[in-house]
Design an enzyme around this catalytic site. Structure first.
Site, PDB file in Angstrom:
ATOM      1  N   ASP A 118       0.726  -1.073  -0.049  1.00  0.00           N
ATOM      2  CA  ASP A 118      -0.073   0.078   0.059  1.00  0.00           C
ATOM      3  C   ASP A 118       0.996   1.290  -0.220  1.00  0.00           C
ATOM      4  O   ASP A 118       2.077   1.037   0.294  1.00  0.00           O
ATOM      5  CB  ASP A 118      -1.079   0.038   1.000  1.00  0.00           C
ATOM      6  CG  ASP A 118      -1.582   1.252   1.522  1.00  0.00           C
ATOM      7  OD1 ASP A 118      -2.288   1.758   0.286  1.00  0.00           O
ATOM      8  OD2 ASP A 118      -1.812   1.892   2.364  1.00  0.00           O
ATOM      9  N   SER A 119       0.180   2.586  -0.064  1.00  0.00           N
ATOM     10  CA  SER A 119       0.967   3.358  -0.096  1.00  0.00           C
ATOM     11  C   SER A 119       1.356   3.946   1.215  1.00  0.00           C
ATOM     12  O   SER A 119       2.393   4.784   1.568  1.00  0.00           O
ATOM     13  CB  SER A 119       0.190   4.817  -0.673  1.00  0.00           C
ATOM     14  OG  SER A 119      -1.010   4.694   0.174  1.00  0.00           O
ATOM     15  N   CYS A 123      -3.763  -1.199  -1.990  1.00  0.00           N
ATOM     16  CA  CYS A 123      -4.148   0.361  -2.105  1.00  0.00           C
ATOM     17  C   CYS A 123      -5.267   0.227  -3.292  1.00  0.00           C
ATOM     18  O   CYS A 123      -4.732  -0.024  -4.481  1.00  0.00           O
ATOM     19  CB  CYS A 123      -2.755   1.170  -2.596  1.00  0.00           C
ATOM     20  SG  CYS A 123      -3.092   2.547  -3.004  1.00  0.00           S
ATOM     21  N   GLU A 180      -5.823   9.334   9.498  1.00  0.00           N
ATOM     22  CA  GLU A 180      -4.381   9.165   9.865  1.00  0.00           C
ATOM     23  C   GLU A 180      -4.105  10.138  11.374  1.00  0.00           C
ATOM     24  O   GLU A 180      -3.239   9.658  12.083  1.00  0.00           O
ATOM     25  CB  GLU A 180      -3.585   9.860   8.932  1.00  0.00           C
ATOM     26  CG  GLU A 180      -3.622   8.990   7.586  1.00  0.00           C
ATOM     27  CD  GLU A 180      -2.475   8.500   6.973  1.00  0.00           C
ATOM     28  OE1 GLU A 180      -1.316   9.203   7.251  1.00  0.00           O
ATOM     29  OE2 GLU A 180      -2.305   7.509   6.122  1.00  0.00           O
ATOM     30  N   CYS A 212     -11.404   3.133  -0.360  1.00  0.00           N
ATOM     31  CA  CYS A 212     -10.082   3.377  -0.016  1.00  0.00           C
ATOM     32  C   CYS A 212      -9.648   2.677   1.054  1.00  0.00           C
ATOM     33  O   CYS A 212     -10.630   2.402   2.031  1.00  0.00           O
ATOM     34  CB  CYS A 212     -10.081   5.063   0.171  1.00  0.00           C
ATOM     35  SG  CYS A 212      -8.654   5.660   1.031  1.00  0.00           S
ATOM     36  N   HIS A 225      -8.278   3.409   3.767  1.00  0.00           N
ATOM     37  CA  HIS A 225      -8.444   4.106   5.396  1.00  0.00           C
ATOM     38  C   HIS A 225     -10.172   4.347   5.684  1.00  0.00           C
ATOM     39  O   HIS A 225     -10.309   4.197   6.927  1.00  0.00           O
ATOM     40  CB  HIS A 225      -8.156   5.584   5.184  1.00  0.00           C
ATOM     41  CG  HIS A 225      -6.671   5.768   5.080  1.00  0.00           C
ATOM     42  ND1 HIS A 225      -5.817   5.059   4.142  1.00  0.00           N
ATOM     43  CD2 HIS A 225      -5.835   6.464   6.062  1.00  0.00           C
ATOM     44  CE1 HIS A 225      -4.596   5.381   4.391  1.00  0.00           C
ATOM     45  NE2 HIS A 225      -4.606   6.146   5.281  1.00  0.00           N
TER      46      HIS A 225
HETATM   47  N1  DGL Z   1      -4.143   3.500   0.052  1.00  0.00           N
HETATM   48  C1  DGL Z   1      -4.692   4.890  -0.681  1.00  0.00           C
HETATM   49  C2  DGL Z   1      -5.915   4.170  -1.312  1.00  0.00           C
HETATM   50  O1  DGL Z   1      -6.703   3.059  -0.973  1.00  0.00           O
HETATM   51  C3  DGL Z   1      -5.044   5.822   0.317  1.00  0.00           C
HETATM   52  C4  DGL Z   1      -4.067   6.750   0.595  1.00  0.00           C
HETATM   53  C5  DGL Z   1      -3.268   7.223  -0.532  1.00  0.00           C
HETATM   54  O2  DGL Z   1      -4.007   8.420  -1.109  1.00  0.00           O
HETATM   55  O3  DGL Z   1      -2.435   7.016  -0.638  1.00  0.00           O
HETATM   56  O4  DGL Z   1      -6.401   4.574  -2.240  1.00  0.00           O
END
Ligand code: DGL
Length: 273
Positions: A13-14, A76, A155, A187, A189
């Site tokens: 993931d990011s 992600c 976050e 997403c 989060h």
């Molecule tokens: N992990 C990203 C997503 O699911 C969210 C956070 C980001 O923008 O990197 O799209």
């Protein structure tokens, strides 16, 4: 040579968000080992270009292959939207994203065929959910909206906060007005503010958490490929975590959401890959 079924699954993931996917894999496939990579130096991906997200994803896959993973989950949504098709054709390993599992379940569960999708600007701008849902059922109406403030709220740890409820109501009012009966939390989060979203949307709307659906699809994929692990060996670190920056901060967040005590988190130089 076929990969070893006892090898770990790679999840990336990011940043920390993909831990919601790792968590579902831990819960639903307890025999599987995981190597997780969070790109904490380059987060967020949600407002980056497609070209860059593809480049980042390729580097991370090279790193995970070096860890000898047997399959990869792009946890992600933004990276799944931008990079999955590209990398699937490039690498000789099963790769799963989070978009299709969530969309498939939404299409099955909607009664009035009005499905809402929320995600980052990148994911929503890509139009990938709408395209996939229409392919599944052309009669489905898709209402999509980017909700960029949700990620920083999560976050910050404001999961059950009046400010978060206010932001949720500003973004999601439209879904109520347009009578979506199903909402994809597109997403990583967003499952963490699920109860606040539930409070605003009410019990009548089905909230789809793609993290859970992805864990189930991973199980089918591994079974199909003959890669399901047997018993998890008593290893010191069945779950290993790597990041590109701020390992301690990552570890603190991981420990707050995982049903497992995260001990080993290591920073690596992802630009080398
Ligand atoms: N992990 C990203 C997503 O699911 C969210 C956070 C980001 O923008 O990197 O799209």
């Amino acid at each position: 040579m076929k990969p070893d079924r006892d090898a770990p699954v790679g999840v990336f993931d990011s940043g920390v968000g993909g831990l919601t996917v790792a968590r579902e894999i831990m819960r639903n496939l307890p025999s599987e080992k995981i190597v997780y990579f969070g790109d904490t130096a380059r987060v967020p991906y949600g407002n980056k270009s497609k070209e860059n997200v593809i480049r980042y994803s390729r580097q991370i896959i090279h790193f995970l292959l070096e860890q000898q993973v047997k399959a990869i989950v792009i946890a992600c949504n933004t990276a799944s939207a931008f990079a999955l098709d590209e990398v699937r054709n490039e690498f000789d390993i099963p790769i799963l994203g989070v978009i299709e599992p969530g969309a498939r379940v939404a299409a099955q569960e909607t009664k009035n065929k009005k499905i809402g999708v929320i995600g980052t600007e990148g994911t929503i701008g890509s139009g990938i959910h709408a395209a996939f849902l229409k392919k599944l059922d052309p009669g489905i109406t898709v209402i999509s909206k980017a909700c960029p403030l949700f990620v920083p709220l999560v976050e910050e740890g404001w999961l059950h906060d009046p400010v978060t409820l206010e932001v949720v109501s500003r973004y999601l009012q439209e879904f109520k007005e347009k009578e979506a009966d199903t909402l994809i939390l597109g997403c990583t989060h967003y499952p963490l503010i699920r109860s606040t979203i539930r409070e605003f949307m009410g019990e009548g709307v089905r909230l789809v958490n793609p993290a859970y659906e992805t864990a189930l699809e991973l199980a089918s994929l591994l079974e199909r490929e003959g890669l399901l692990s047997g018993e998890k060996k008593q290893e010191e670190f069945p779950y290993r975590f790597y990041v590109s920056d701020l390992a301690d901060k990552f570890k603190a967040f991981a420990n707050s959401i995982l049903p497992y005590d995260v001990e080993m988190t290591k920073k690596i130089d992802i630009e080398k890959y």
